[in-house]
Design a protein around this motif. Structure first.
Motif, PDB file in Angstrom:
ATOM      1  N   UNK A  55      -2.456  38.573 -21.194  1.00 28.45           N
ATOM      2  CA  UNK A  55      -2.867  39.821 -21.856  1.00 28.45           C
ATOM      3  C   UNK A  55      -2.316  39.851 -23.281  1.00 28.45           C
ATOM      4  N   UNK A  56      -1.067  39.449 -23.455  1.00 26.89           N
ATOM      5  CA  UNK A  56      -0.468  39.416 -24.801  1.00 26.89           C
ATOM      6  C   UNK A  56      -1.233  38.447 -25.694  1.00 26.89           C
ATOM      7  N   UNK A  57      -1.600  37.306 -25.146  1.00 24.33           N
ATOM      8  CA  UNK A  57      -2.353  36.296 -25.890  1.00 24.33           C
ATOM      9  C   UNK A  57      -3.711  36.842 -26.354  1.00 24.33           C
ATOM     10  N   UNK A  58      -4.271  37.779 -25.575  1.00 29.64           N
ATOM     11  CA  UNK A  58      -5.563  38.385 -25.908  1.00 29.64           C
ATOM     12  C   UNK A  58      -5.383  39.663 -26.723  1.00 29.64           C
ATOM     13  N   UNK A  59      -4.243  39.807 -27.386  1.00 30.65           N
ATOM     14  CA  UNK A  59      -4.010  40.969 -28.237  1.00 30.65           C
ATOM     15  C   UNK A  59      -3.747  42.254 -27.481  1.00 30.65           C
ATOM     16  N   UNK A  60      -3.239  42.143 -26.258  1.00 23.46           N
ATOM     17  CA  UNK A  60      -2.928  43.325 -25.467  1.00 23.46           C
ATOM     18  C   UNK A  60      -4.089  43.840 -24.635  1.00 23.46           C
ATOM     19  N   UNK A  61      -5.182  43.101 -24.629  1.00 20.27           N
ATOM     20  CA  UNK A  61      -6.369  43.506 -23.867  1.00 20.27           C
ATOM     21  C   UNK A  61      -6.533  42.618 -22.631  1.00 20.27           C
ATOM     22  N   UNK A  62      -7.126  43.181 -21.586  1.00 19.77           N
ATOM     23  CA  UNK A  62      -7.429  42.404 -20.392  1.00 19.77           C
ATOM     24  C   UNK A  62      -8.714  41.622 -20.625  1.00 19.77           C
ATOM     25  N   UNK A  63      -8.566  40.368 -21.015  1.00 21.34           N
ATOM     26  CA  UNK A  63      -9.714  39.493 -21.261  1.00 21.34           C
ATOM     27  C   UNK A  63     -10.320  39.049 -19.929  1.00 21.34           C
ATOM     28  N   UNK A  64     -11.509  38.465 -20.001  1.00 28.00           N
ATOM     29  CA  UNK A  64     -12.140  37.920 -18.796  1.00 28.00           C
ATOM     30  C   UNK A  64     -11.241  36.863 -18.157  1.00 28.00           C
ATOM     31  N   UNK A  65     -10.595  36.055 -19.002  1.00 27.79           N
ATOM     32  CA  UNK A  65      -9.687  35.019 -18.493  1.00 27.79           C
ATOM     33  C   UNK A  65      -8.524  35.641 -17.731  1.00 27.79           C
ATOM     34  N   UNK A  66      -7.902  36.661 -18.306  1.00 28.62           N
ATOM     35  CA  UNK A  66      -6.760  37.316 -17.654  1.00 28.62           C
ATOM     36  C   UNK A  66      -7.182  37.960 -16.342  1.00 28.62           C
ATOM     37  N   UNK A  67      -8.335  38.611 -16.323  1.00 33.15           N
ATOM     38  CA  UNK A  67      -8.829  39.237 -15.096  1.00 33.15           C
ATOM     39  C   UNK A  67      -9.127  38.198 -14.023  1.00 33.15           C
ATOM     40  N   UNK A  68      -9.665  37.055 -14.440  1.00 35.31           N
ATOM     41  CA  UNK A  68      -9.961  35.982 -13.486  1.00 35.31           C
ATOM     42  C   UNK A  68      -8.682  35.424 -12.875  1.00 35.31           C
ATOM     43  N   UNK A  69      -7.649  35.306 -13.682  1.00 32.60           N
ATOM     44  CA  UNK A  69      -6.360  34.800 -13.183  1.00 32.60           C
ATOM     45  C   UNK A  69      -5.679  35.854 -12.310  1.00 32.60           C
ATOM     46  N   UNK A  70      -5.752  37.106 -12.718  1.00 31.62           N
ATOM     47  CA  UNK A  70      -5.079  38.193 -11.995  1.00 31.62           C
ATOM     48  C   UNK A  70      -5.654  38.405 -10.596  1.00 31.62           C
ATOM     49  N   UNK A  71      -6.971  38.341 -10.462  1.00 33.13           N
ATOM     50  CA  UNK A  71      -7.630  38.615  -9.184  1.00 33.13           C
ATOM     51  C   UNK A  71      -6.964  39.808  -8.480  1.00 33.13           C
ATOM     52  N   UNK A  72      -7.134  40.978  -9.069  1.00 29.75           N
ATOM     53  CA  UNK A  72      -6.480  42.206  -8.627  1.00 29.75           C
ATOM     54  C   UNK A  72      -6.658  42.425  -7.123  1.00 29.75           C
ATOM     55  N   UNK A  73      -5.543  42.805  -6.477  1.00 30.36           N
ATOM     56  CA  UNK A  73      -5.520  43.020  -5.027  1.00 30.36           C
ATOM     57  C   UNK A  73      -5.023  44.433  -4.719  1.00 30.36           C
ATOM     58  N   UNK A  74      -5.362  44.892  -3.541  1.00 32.21           N
ATOM     59  CA  UNK A  74      -4.964  46.199  -3.037  1.00 32.21           C
ATOM     60  C   UNK A  74      -3.676  46.065  -2.231  1.00 32.21           C
ATOM     61  N   UNK A  75      -2.723  46.953  -2.489  1.00 36.14           N
ATOM     62  CA  UNK A  75      -1.490  47.030  -1.697  1.00 36.14           C
ATOM     63  C   UNK A  75      -1.259  48.477  -1.294  1.00 36.14           C
ATOM     64  N   UNK A  76      -0.573  48.684  -0.190  1.00 42.42           N
ATOM     65  CA  UNK A  76      -0.165  50.042   0.146  1.00 42.42           C
ATOM     66  C   UNK A  76       1.033  50.423  -0.729  1.00 42.42           C
ATOM     67  N   UNK A  77       1.314  51.707  -0.817  1.00 42.86           N
ATOM     68  CA  UNK A  77       2.388  52.210  -1.676  1.00 42.86           C
ATOM     69  C   UNK A  77       3.748  51.616  -1.306  1.00 42.86           C
ATOM     70  N   UNK A  78       4.022  51.456  -0.016  1.00 41.96           N
ATOM     71  CA  UNK A  78       5.328  50.939   0.385  1.00 41.96           C
ATOM     72  C   UNK A  78       5.461  49.438   0.111  1.00 41.96           C
ATOM     73  N   UNK A  79       4.369  48.688   0.244  1.00 43.31           N
ATOM     74  CA  UNK A  79       4.394  47.270  -0.139  1.00 43.31           C
ATOM     75  C   UNK A  79       4.592  47.151  -1.651  1.00 43.31           C
ATOM     76  N   UNK A  80       3.948  48.023  -2.426  1.00 42.94           N
ATOM     77  CA  UNK A  80       4.116  48.066  -3.883  1.00 42.94           C
ATOM     78  C   UNK A  80       5.582  48.314  -4.224  1.00 42.94           C
ATOM     79  N   UNK A  81       6.189  49.300  -3.566  1.00 48.31           N
ATOM     80  CA  UNK A  81       7.600  49.617  -3.835  1.00 48.31           C
ATOM     81  C   UNK A  81       8.506  48.430  -3.525  1.00 48.31           C
ATOM     82  N   UNK A  82       8.211  47.735  -2.427  1.00 47.80           N
ATOM     83  CA  UNK A  82       9.006  46.556  -2.058  1.00 47.80           C
ATOM     84  C   UNK A  82       8.826  45.439  -3.080  1.00 47.80           C
ATOM     85  N   UNK A  83       7.592  45.227  -3.541  1.00 47.86           N
ATOM     86  CA  UNK A  83       7.325  44.186  -4.547  1.00 47.86           C
ATOM     87  C   UNK A  83       8.034  44.519  -5.851  1.00 47.86           C
ATOM     88  N   UNK A  84       7.973  45.768  -6.260  1.00 50.56           N
ATOM     89  CA  UNK A  84       8.626  46.183  -7.491  1.00 50.56           C
ATOM     90  C   UNK A  84      10.129  45.979  -7.407  1.00 50.56           C
TER      91      UNK A  84
END
Length: 93
Positions: A55-84
């Motif tokens: 994202x930083x490389x793309x000037x702070x924007x979510x480029x197509x490349x960054x989105x493809x690498x990220x492959x956003x996933x769904x987590x429950x709130x408690x799994x999110x808290x544990x990951x954080x």
């Protein structure tokens, strides 16, 4: 906020993170934990250090490349808290 049913925690609020954070939970490996600093959400969308660098490389924007690498996933709130917590453990407050 929408709900999701987690196999471990039951019905919880839904959150969204990059695939690497989910992998980190499975493998117990910290990949970093970043989110939009201006967010007023309790659990804002989050991503790992690799995705943050793209994202930083793309000037702070979510480029197509960054989105493809990220492959956003769904987590429950408690799994999110544990990951954080796992990813921020040991960082200076």
């Amino acid at each position: 906020m929408s709900k999701v049913t987690c196999a471990e925690h039951g019905e919880q609020e839904e959150t969204f993170v990059c695939q690497h954070i989910v992998e980190g939970l499975r493998e117990n490996i910290a990949y970093g934990f970043w989110w939009a600093q201006g967010s007023d959400q309790l659990r804002p969308d989050a991503w790992c250090t690799t995705c943050d660098e793209l994202v930083a490389k793309a000037g702070g924007e979510w480029s197509d490349e960054a989105l493809a690498v990220a492959q956003v996933k769904l987590l429950c709130a408690l799994c999110y808290d544990r990951a954080k917590a796992m990813n921020l453990q040991g960082e200076a407050s």
